[in-house]
Design a protein around this motif. Structure first.
Motif: not given
Ligand code: BV8
Ligand code: ZN
Length: 255
Positions: A20-28
């Motif tokens: 389950f993912t949110g915006a943090g996985i795309s931050a990097e």
């Protein structure tokens, strides 16, 4: 035994895994999270004010410009090692709150998008899919511009972004599929979400309530700490490859 060892053992033993993912996985990958302050034209707004039907009704050019700026930004970046590690977890169900396509581009097959996608604009009146949008010659769109949305080829109404705004219902099928997967999960990894937006934030809680293990990956505490069996504190692009390698040595590409 460290938290990482515990989490890796749970993951390796799991039959059914949900990520389950949110915006943090795309931050990097360079995509600002939802909580990051907005910049440029939109600096005076909170994302939650712009991600609403009212904002689009009141100023369609401002809102359409924001989404086109975000779409152009996603097209310019690459999935990161966190997305690739998720894609290396075979047979897992990916449930994402994100509207980017980085999970797909990393190799995850058909992630469930609870909040829609930047790449599925449709008519605000009759729902007709708007098809391919023009790329903006001035890419990257600097700090963004107001842009008039296209009009529907069938009924002439304004085309809107294919995302779920605040106050709008989530796509029923997607949400039901996500709840079903979470209910049956032995392990649910929750990655890079502040866990405050509902009903999406229910998903990890469903797994915990039904006896599955929740493993949280986030650099800071969230309300989901309450339901996490293990909290792995740190950035997703570092923790996820390490976790996949610890669970299945050699499987993630590690980079
Ligand atoms: C609904 C798409 C009912 C758009 C999004 C009061 C008033 C009005 C509404 C409500 C209310 N109380 C509750 C509600 C319901 C509301 C809600 O939950 N509001 C919250 C703010 C309280 N929910 C809704 O309105 C939903 N609809 O309830 O409808 C209904 C039912 C029937 C019929 C009609 C209506 C719809 C919610 C969906 C909104 N759309 N996105 C767009 O993208 O523009 S939500 C948006 O914010 C994201 O998609 C995401 O889901 C959400 C939260 O963002 P996160 O992904 O968690 O990201 P965030 O920035 O918050 O956090 C990032 C995290 O990453 C942080 O923890 C950070 O520490 C971490 N991080 C940072 N770097 C890294 C990292 N982690 C790992 N690695 C790193 N490197
Ligand atoms: Zn139409």
């Amino acid at each position: 035994m460290t938290g990482m060892d515990k989490a890796a053992g749970m993951l390796a033993a799991a039959e059914r895994v949900v990520v389950f993912t949110g915006a943090g996985i795309s931050a990097e990958s360079g995509i600002p999270t939802f909580r990051d302050a907005l910049t440029g034209l939109w600096a005076r707004f909170d994302a939650r004010q712009l991600a609403t039907p009212e904002a689009f009704r009141d100023d369609p050019d401002l809102v359409w410009g924001w989404y086109e700026w975000r779409r152009a930004a996603v097209r310019r970046v690459e999935p990161n090692a966190g997305h690739r590690a998720v894609a290396a977890i075979e047979r897992c169900v990916v449930v994402t709150q994100n509207v980017d396509d980085l999970h797909e581009r990393a190799g995850s097959r058909s992630p469930i998008h609870l909040h829609g996608s930047l790449f599925e604009p449709h008519c605000s009146a009759c729902g007709l899919a708007a098809g391919d949008l023009p790329e903006h010659p001035e890419e990257p769109l600097g700090e963004g511009r107001r842009l008039p949305p296209p009009t529907c080829g069938r009924c002439g109404a304004l085309v809107r972004p294919g995302v779920v705004w605040f106050g709008e219902a989530l796509p029923t099928h997607a949400f039901e599929e996500a709840v079903e997967a979470a209910a049956n999960a032995d392990v649910l990894l929750t990655v890079g979400t502040s866990g405050v937006v509902y009903p999406a934030a229910e998903i990890p809680q469903v797994t915990a309530r039904l006896g599955g293990h929740v493993i949280q990956i986030n650099p800071e505490p969230t309300p989901l700490d309450e339901v996490a069996t293990v909290n792995l504190t740190g950035p997703a692009a570092e923790i996820l490859p390490a976790l996949v390698d610890a669970a299945w040595p050699g499987r993630s590409d590690g980079s």
